[in-house]
Design a protein around this motif. Structure first.
Motif, PDB file in Angstrom:
ATOM      1  N   MET A   1      16.607  -1.540   5.478  1.00  0.00           N
ATOM      2  CA  MET A   1      16.449  -1.400   4.022  1.00  0.00           C
ATOM      3  C   MET A   1      15.028  -1.784   3.669  1.00  0.00           C
ATOM      4  O   MET A   1      14.502  -2.781   4.148  1.00  0.00           O
ATOM      5  N   ARG A   2      14.398  -0.943   2.832  1.00  0.00           N
ATOM      6  CA  ARG A   2      13.057  -1.246   2.333  1.00  0.00           C
ATOM      7  C   ARG A   2      13.086  -1.051   0.818  1.00  0.00           C
ATOM      8  O   ARG A   2      13.480   0.014   0.343  1.00  0.00           O
ATOM      9  N   ALA A   3      12.689  -2.069   0.074  1.00  0.00           N
ATOM     10  CA  ALA A   3      12.788  -2.041  -1.390  1.00  0.00           C
ATOM     11  C   ALA A   3      11.399  -1.923  -1.997  1.00  0.00           C
ATOM     12  O   ALA A   3      10.540  -2.783  -1.777  1.00  0.00           O
ATOM     13  N   PHE A   4      11.192  -0.841  -2.742  1.00  0.00           N
ATOM     14  CA  PHE A   4       9.904  -0.584  -3.398  1.00  0.00           C
ATOM     15  C   PHE A   4       9.961  -1.073  -4.842  1.00  0.00           C
ATOM     16  O   PHE A   4      10.665  -0.489  -5.680  1.00  0.00           O
ATOM     17  N   TRP A   5       9.235  -2.152  -5.125  1.00  0.00           N
ATOM     18  CA  TRP A   5       9.077  -2.684  -6.480  1.00  0.00           C
ATOM     19  C   TRP A   5       7.997  -3.746  -6.400  1.00  0.00           C
ATOM     20  O   TRP A   5       7.615  -4.176  -5.313  1.00  0.00           O
TER      21      TRP A   5
ATOM     22  N   ASP B   1      12.013  -6.665   1.466  1.00  0.00           N
ATOM     23  CA  ASP B   1      12.235  -6.630   0.013  1.00  0.00           C
ATOM     24  C   ASP B   1      11.380  -7.696  -0.650  1.00  0.00           C
ATOM     25  O   ASP B   1      11.728  -8.866  -0.602  1.00  0.00           O
ATOM     26  N   PRO B   2      10.257  -7.310  -1.315  1.00  0.00           N
ATOM     27  CA  PRO B   2       9.751  -5.946  -1.452  1.00  0.00           C
ATOM     28  C   PRO B   2       8.992  -5.479  -0.210  1.00  0.00           C
ATOM     29  O   PRO B   2       8.655  -6.291   0.653  1.00  0.00           O
ATOM     30  N   VAL B   3       8.752  -4.171  -0.137  1.00  0.00           N
ATOM     31  CA  VAL B   3       7.931  -3.609   0.934  1.00  0.00           C
ATOM     32  C   VAL B   3       6.593  -4.352   0.966  1.00  0.00           C
ATOM     33  O   VAL B   3       5.984  -4.603  -0.076  1.00  0.00           O
ATOM     34  N   GLY B   4       6.162  -4.731   2.159  1.00  0.00           N
ATOM     35  CA  GLY B   4       4.921  -5.497   2.328  1.00  0.00           C
ATOM     36  C   GLY B   4       5.192  -6.958   2.628  1.00  0.00           C
ATOM     37  O   GLY B   4       4.313  -7.668   3.104  1.00  0.00           O
TER      38      GLY B   4
ATOM     39  N   SER C   1       0.826  -1.217   0.000  1.00  0.00           N
ATOM     40  CA  SER C   1       0.000   0.000   0.000  1.00  0.00           C
ATOM     41  C   SER C   1       0.860   1.268   0.000  1.00  0.00           C
ATOM     42  O   SER C   1       0.415   2.332   0.421  1.00  0.00           O
ATOM     43  N   SER C   2       2.101   1.134  -0.482  1.00  0.00           N
ATOM     44  CA  SER C   2       3.025   2.271  -0.504  1.00  0.00           C
ATOM     45  C   SER C   2       3.564   2.524  -1.906  1.00  0.00           C
ATOM     46  O   SER C   2       3.501   1.654  -2.772  1.00  0.00           O
ATOM     47  N   ALA C   3       4.099   3.713  -2.089  1.00  0.00           N
ATOM     48  CA  ALA C   3       4.795   4.041  -3.326  1.00  0.00           C
ATOM     49  C   ALA C   3       6.028   4.857  -2.991  1.00  0.00           C
ATOM     50  O   ALA C   3       6.023   5.652  -2.042  1.00  0.00           O
ATOM     51  N   ALA C   4       7.089   4.651  -3.765  1.00  0.00           N
ATOM     52  CA  ALA C   4       8.253   5.533  -3.746  1.00  0.00           C
ATOM     53  C   ALA C   4       8.323   6.135  -5.134  1.00  0.00           C
ATOM     54  O   ALA C   4       8.147   5.430  -6.127  1.00  0.00           O
TER      55      ALA C   4
ATOM     56  N   VAL D   1      15.321  -5.382 -12.948  1.00  0.00           N
ATOM     57  CA  VAL D   1      14.378  -4.602 -12.145  1.00  0.00           C
ATOM     58  C   VAL D   1      15.042  -3.267 -11.817  1.00  0.00           C
ATOM     59  O   VAL D   1      16.265  -3.186 -11.687  1.00  0.00           O
ATOM     60  N   GLN D   2      14.235  -2.230 -11.721  1.00  0.00           N
ATOM     61  CA  GLN D   2      14.747  -0.897 -11.341  1.00  0.00           C
ATOM     62  C   GLN D   2      13.988  -0.426 -10.104  1.00  0.00           C
ATOM     63  O   GLN D   2      13.082   0.415 -10.203  1.00  0.00           O
ATOM     64  N   PRO D   3      14.321  -0.959  -8.937  1.00  0.00           N
ATOM     65  CA  PRO D   3      13.598  -0.609  -7.704  1.00  0.00           C
ATOM     66  C   PRO D   3      13.974   0.794  -7.217  1.00  0.00           C
ATOM     67  O   PRO D   3      14.936   1.401  -7.678  1.00  0.00           O
ATOM     68  N   ILE D   4      13.177   1.285  -6.278  1.00  0.00           N
ATOM     69  CA  ILE D   4      13.591   2.415  -5.443  1.00  0.00           C
ATOM     70  C   ILE D   4      13.738   1.869  -4.032  1.00  0.00           C
ATOM     71  O   ILE D   4      12.788   1.319  -3.468  1.00  0.00           O
TER      72      ILE D   4
END
Lengths: 123, 123
Positions: free
Chosen positions: B111-115, B38-41, A75-78, B94-97
């Motif tokens: 560390m939290r990886a958004f993808w 990784d990933p967030v959630g 439920s998040s976005a960067a 992959v191109q995570p933030i």
């Protein structure tokens, strides 16, 4: 949990409000009890009224925003974006990376903005 | 608090380890009690040993990483990067933030990886 599409739409709505809306329009993208930490490391603003006050100073400037990249997870976005303000011919441009968490209706419950003074470009 | 330069160096060291190091090399970028989501959630991995196990599966692949953009704020950084793995002619990109927080010695404490799966490119 909002869908990835709903989250991306919510980010675009926020950037559109930052570019052309009133402080109330921008604050309306946030949930009633949202928190905003901008930049990360500063004291968070708590609640929609405080968030509206935070945005008031930019609303007398000409503004432009552009979404550069967005990654949605749970439920998040960067997202990486550009914001440019112009006031009395003074241009200020920053390209922060923001992290937002959303409630099930697509309102922002938490925003954290990653940038520092070193990222400010004056024109 | 680590300087912005030290944080940027730590992110570059991490990406270099992900590209060419062993799982232990990558885990050495993290503090003993660090967490990795990784990933967030997803369920976070806790502690350097668990983090090393998390990275083991990629270490038999040919890897490449590239830093696209980084923003430092306080003792944290958000950065957009590209990671490409190749194994038996199967390329995954992959191109995570990612968002990382650092301790005073420059080790990653969070560390939290958004993808999401939608961001995976197969080649």
């Amino acid at each position: 949990m909002p869908t990835a599409e709903a989250i991306t739409d919510a980010v675009r709505r926020y950037l559109k409000a930052v570019a052309g809306g009133t402080a109330a329009d921008i604050a309306a993208c946030f949930a009633e009890n949202a928190t905003l930490e901008d930049p990360v490391g500063s004291e968070p603003h708590r609640g929609r009224a405080a968030i509206q006050r935070f945005f008031e100073p930019i609303t007398d400037a000409r503004r432009e925003t552009e979404l550069i990249a967005i990654r949605v997870a749970s439920s998040s976005a960067a997202f990486h974006f550009r914001v440019r303000t112009e006031r009395d011919s003074q241009v200020v441009e920053v390209q922060p990376i923001d992290v937002m968490t959303f409630d099930e209706t697509g309102l922002i419950v938490e925003m954290r903005a990653f940038w520092s003074e070193a990222d400010i470009r004056l024109g």
